[in-house]
Design a protein around this motif. Structure first.
Motif, PDB file in Angstrom:
ATOM      1  N   MET A   1       5.309   2.098  -4.574  1.00 24.57           N
ATOM      2  CA  MET A   1       4.760   0.887  -3.985  1.00 24.57           C
ATOM      3  C   MET A   1       4.734   1.031  -2.474  1.00 24.57           C
ATOM      4  O   MET A   1       5.757   0.947  -1.814  1.00 24.57           O
ATOM      5  CB  MET A   1       5.616  -0.310  -4.363  1.00 24.57           C
ATOM      6  CG  MET A   1       5.573  -0.677  -5.836  1.00 24.57           C
ATOM      7  SD  MET A   1       6.549  -2.151  -6.156  1.00 24.57           S
ATOM      8  CE  MET A   1       6.246  -2.370  -7.907  1.00 24.57           C
ATOM      9  N   GLY A   2       3.590   1.324  -1.938  1.00 21.90           N
ATOM     10  CA  GLY A   2       3.479   1.397  -0.498  1.00 21.90           C
ATOM     11  C   GLY A   2       3.640   2.799   0.041  1.00 21.90           C
ATOM     12  O   GLY A   2       3.714   3.763  -0.698  1.00 21.90           O
ATOM     13  N   PHE A  18      10.420  -1.863  -1.402  1.00 19.56           N
ATOM     14  CA  PHE A  18       9.294  -0.976  -1.189  1.00 19.56           C
ATOM     15  C   PHE A  18       9.765   0.243  -0.396  1.00 19.56           C
ATOM     16  O   PHE A  18      10.732   0.175   0.360  1.00 19.56           O
ATOM     17  CB  PHE A  18       8.189  -1.696  -0.406  1.00 19.56           C
ATOM     18  CG  PHE A  18       7.495  -2.763  -1.192  1.00 19.56           C
ATOM     19  CD1 PHE A  18       6.334  -2.500  -1.887  1.00 19.56           C
ATOM     20  CD2 PHE A  18       8.025  -4.049  -1.247  1.00 19.56           C
ATOM     21  CE1 PHE A  18       5.701  -3.479  -2.619  1.00 19.56           C
ATOM     22  CE2 PHE A  18       7.399  -5.041  -1.979  1.00 19.56           C
ATOM     23  CZ  PHE A  18       6.224  -4.761  -2.670  1.00 19.56           C
ATOM     24  N   HIS A 137      -8.618  -1.761   1.774  1.00 18.05           N
ATOM     25  CA  HIS A 137      -7.602  -0.884   1.193  1.00 18.05           C
ATOM     26  C   HIS A 137      -7.693   0.509   1.805  1.00 18.05           C
ATOM     27  O   HIS A 137      -6.674   1.117   2.162  1.00 18.05           O
ATOM     28  CB  HIS A 137      -7.781  -0.841  -0.325  1.00 18.05           C
ATOM     29  CG  HIS A 137      -7.302   0.420  -0.974  1.00 18.05           C
ATOM     30  ND1 HIS A 137      -5.962   0.735  -1.112  1.00 18.05           N
ATOM     31  CD2 HIS A 137      -7.988   1.443  -1.550  1.00 18.05           C
ATOM     32  CE1 HIS A 137      -5.847   1.891  -1.740  1.00 18.05           C
ATOM     33  NE2 HIS A 137      -7.054   2.345  -2.006  1.00 18.05           N
ATOM     34  N   GLY A 142      -1.839   1.346   2.189  1.00 15.93           N
ATOM     35  CA  GLY A 142      -0.393   1.258   2.142  1.00 15.93           C
ATOM     36  C   GLY A 142       0.212   0.279   3.119  1.00 15.93           C
ATOM     37  O   GLY A 142       1.437   0.141   3.167  1.00 15.93           O
ATOM     38  N   GLU A 144       1.365  -3.188   4.338  1.00 15.92           N
ATOM     39  CA  GLU A 144       1.725  -4.483   3.751  1.00 15.92           C
ATOM     40  C   GLU A 144       0.894  -5.594   4.381  1.00 15.92           C
ATOM     41  O   GLU A 144       0.642  -5.597   5.588  1.00 15.92           O
ATOM     42  CB  GLU A 144       3.209  -4.753   3.968  1.00 15.92           C
ATOM     43  CG  GLU A 144       3.747  -5.915   3.169  1.00 15.92           C
ATOM     44  CD  GLU A 144       5.250  -6.064   3.311  1.00 15.92           C
ATOM     45  OE1 GLU A 144       5.832  -6.827   2.522  1.00 15.92           O
ATOM     46  OE2 GLU A 144       5.843  -5.417   4.196  1.00 15.92           O
ATOM     47  N   ASP A 149      -4.249  -3.526  -2.812  1.00 12.46           N
ATOM     48  CA  ASP A 149      -4.091  -2.705  -4.008  1.00 12.46           C
ATOM     49  C   ASP A 149      -2.621  -2.476  -4.348  1.00 12.46           C
ATOM     50  O   ASP A 149      -2.302  -2.095  -5.469  1.00 12.46           O
ATOM     51  CB  ASP A 149      -4.782  -1.355  -3.823  1.00 12.46           C
ATOM     52  CG  ASP A 149      -6.242  -1.395  -4.227  1.00 12.46           C
ATOM     53  OD1 ASP A 149      -6.773  -2.508  -4.363  1.00 12.46           O
ATOM     54  OD2 ASP A 149      -6.856  -0.320  -4.393  1.00 12.46           O
ATOM     55  N   ILE A 150      -1.729  -2.659  -3.383  1.00 10.99           N
ATOM     56  CA  ILE A 150      -0.306  -2.469  -3.660  1.00 10.99           C
ATOM     57  C   ILE A 150       0.329  -3.827  -3.999  1.00 10.99           C
ATOM     58  O   ILE A 150      -0.141  -4.859  -3.532  1.00 10.99           O
ATOM     59  CB  ILE A 150       0.430  -1.805  -2.474  1.00 10.99           C
ATOM     60  CG1 ILE A 150       0.332  -2.667  -1.206  1.00 10.99           C
ATOM     61  CG2 ILE A 150      -0.107  -0.415  -2.227  1.00 10.99           C
ATOM     62  CD1 ILE A 150       1.126  -2.120  -0.038  1.00 10.99           C
ATOM     63  N   HIS A 249      -1.514   4.293  -6.574  1.00 11.88           N
ATOM     64  CA  HIS A 249      -0.932   3.127  -5.913  1.00 11.88           C
ATOM     65  C   HIS A 249       0.576   3.026  -5.980  1.00 11.88           C
ATOM     66  O   HIS A 249       1.156   2.109  -5.390  1.00 11.88           O
ATOM     67  CB  HIS A 249      -1.535   1.845  -6.516  1.00 11.88           C
ATOM     68  CG  HIS A 249      -3.022   1.790  -6.438  1.00 11.88           C
ATOM     69  ND1 HIS A 249      -3.820   1.514  -7.533  1.00 11.88           N
ATOM     70  CD2 HIS A 249      -3.870   1.992  -5.401  1.00 11.88           C
ATOM     71  CE1 HIS A 249      -5.092   1.538  -7.158  1.00 11.88           C
ATOM     72  NE2 HIS A 249      -5.147   1.824  -5.879  1.00 11.88           N
ATOM     73  N   TYR A 250       1.234   3.941  -6.691  1.00 13.16           N
ATOM     74  CA  TYR A 250       2.672   3.810  -6.871  1.00 13.16           C
ATOM     75  C   TYR A 250       3.384   5.126  -6.568  1.00 13.16           C
ATOM     76  O   TYR A 250       2.886   6.201  -6.892  1.00 13.16           O
ATOM     77  CB  TYR A 250       3.008   3.366  -8.305  1.00 13.16           C
ATOM     78  CG  TYR A 250       2.430   2.024  -8.666  1.00 13.16           C
ATOM     79  CD1 TYR A 250       3.162   0.854  -8.458  1.00 13.16           C
ATOM     80  CD2 TYR A 250       1.149   1.920  -9.192  1.00 13.16           C
ATOM     81  CE1 TYR A 250       2.629  -0.380  -8.768  1.00 13.16           C
ATOM     82  CE2 TYR A 250       0.599   0.678  -9.498  1.00 13.16           C
ATOM     83  CZ  TYR A 250       1.342  -0.461  -9.289  1.00 13.16           C
ATOM     84  OH  TYR A 250       0.813  -1.693  -9.585  1.00 13.16           O
ATOM     85  N   GLU A 257       2.745  10.268  -2.189  1.00 18.35           N
ATOM     86  CA  GLU A 257       2.112   8.952  -2.218  1.00 18.35           C
ATOM     87  C   GLU A 257       1.034   8.846  -3.289  1.00 18.35           C
ATOM     88  O   GLU A 257       0.836   7.791  -3.869  1.00 18.35           O
ATOM     89  CB  GLU A 257       1.495   8.651  -0.853  1.00 18.35           C
ATOM     90  CG  GLU A 257       2.517   8.546   0.261  1.00 18.35           C
ATOM     91  CD  GLU A 257       1.882   8.070   1.553  1.00 18.35           C
ATOM     92  OE1 GLU A 257       1.088   7.124   1.515  1.00 18.35           O
ATOM     93  OE2 GLU A 257       2.185   8.651   2.594  1.00 18.35           O
TER      94      GLU A 257
END
Length: 270
Positions: A1-2, A18, A137, A142, A144, A149-150, A249-250, A257
């Motif tokens: 996440m991120g 995160f 995105h 990434g 915040e 998308d995250i 995305h995760y 990443e």
């Protein structure tokens, strides 16, 4: 996440939060490195003229399947929805992604029109709304409160921070993955509603979509719309073609990443 750090230890320390990184967004650097080694890739850049024909064939397949399965038993029906319908609709998701980058035709408006056709079996108008969120995105990948998308902080709290032990945490993640189409679809509009592109193209997207839905219901009955909706749900749920949601995305192993896939499903997913 991120954005993830390069240290596994740092990620472990932040296992209930995160993973953050002060490094630059990696894709621009990777692009330069790849082009330096393989400059011939530039010859492949540009729009793909076959996209509109693949989209038309996929839409035709979905209309045919929606009609064909009307009288099937629920077991056979759900198998068809998962195997054929979800795969086809996920392919259309990714066609709309390509068209959002203007890779399906020479002009902006041609890409928009093709994306509206690709949108039909998905049953809910979204292709015009998708583009500005998706471009944001890429621009702030990434970041915040920029990259929708995250997962949001609220999602992280509900899934991880308030979980009770490993079993509960795994269960919550499984539920999230099973229903992630709702998070992916609703998160952008709920967290950054100002990005919604209000205007004529959005209105046209909804008008064309509702006209298609109405025509299908009039011709085959409302059950055909259930086929489209279930196909859309499973396309964004626990499905082989949806694996790229995790890959892109995760953070999975704590050091990378994004992850690449090289296999036969690429034939169906642009």
């Amino acid at each position: 996440m991120g954005r993830v750090t390069k240290s596994v230890a740092d990620v472990v320390l932040a296992h209930r939060d995160f993973a953050f990184s002060k490094d630059d967004e990696p894709h621009a650097k990777r692009r330069m490195e790849i082009l330096k080694v393989h400059p011939e890739i530039k010859d492949l850049m540009g729009h793909e003229w076959r996209t509109k024909y693949i989209v038309a064939a996929t839409v035709a397949l979905q209309v045919f399947m929606a009609w064909l399965t009307l009288e099937w038993s629920w077991t056979s029906y759900l198998i068809a929805v998962y195997v054929v319908g979800a795969t086809a609709n996920h392919s259309l998701f990714l066609a709309i992604h390509e068209l959002a980058h203007n890779l399906g035709a020479k002009t902006l408006n041609e890409n928009r029109i093709i994306s509206m056709v690709a949108n039909w079996p998905i049953c809910i108008a979204y292709c015009i709304t998708f583009k500005p969120y998706h471009l944001a995105h890429h621009k702030g990948q990434g970041e915040e409160d920029v990259d929708t998308d995250i997962p949001s902080r609220w999602e992280g709290t509900m899934i991880t921070r308030t979980s009770f032990g490993k079993v509960d945490h795994c269960f919550r993640k499984a539920v999230f993955m099973f229903c992630q189409i709702f998070a992916y679809a609703l998160r952008p509009c709920l967290t950054k509603p100002e990005v919604v592109p209000v205007g004529g193209w959005l209105a046209l997207n909804w008008a064309v979509q509702l006209a298609f839905d109405g025509a299908m219901a009039a011709a085959f009955g409302p059950k055909c719309l259930l086929y489209f909706l279930l196909s859309t749900f499973f396309a964004g749920s626990i499905h082989p073609t949806a694996g790229h949601f995790l890959a892109e995305h995760y953070v999975v192993d704590g050091v990378a990443e994004t992850y690449s896939y090289y296999g036969p499903l690429n034939m169906l997913t642009y």
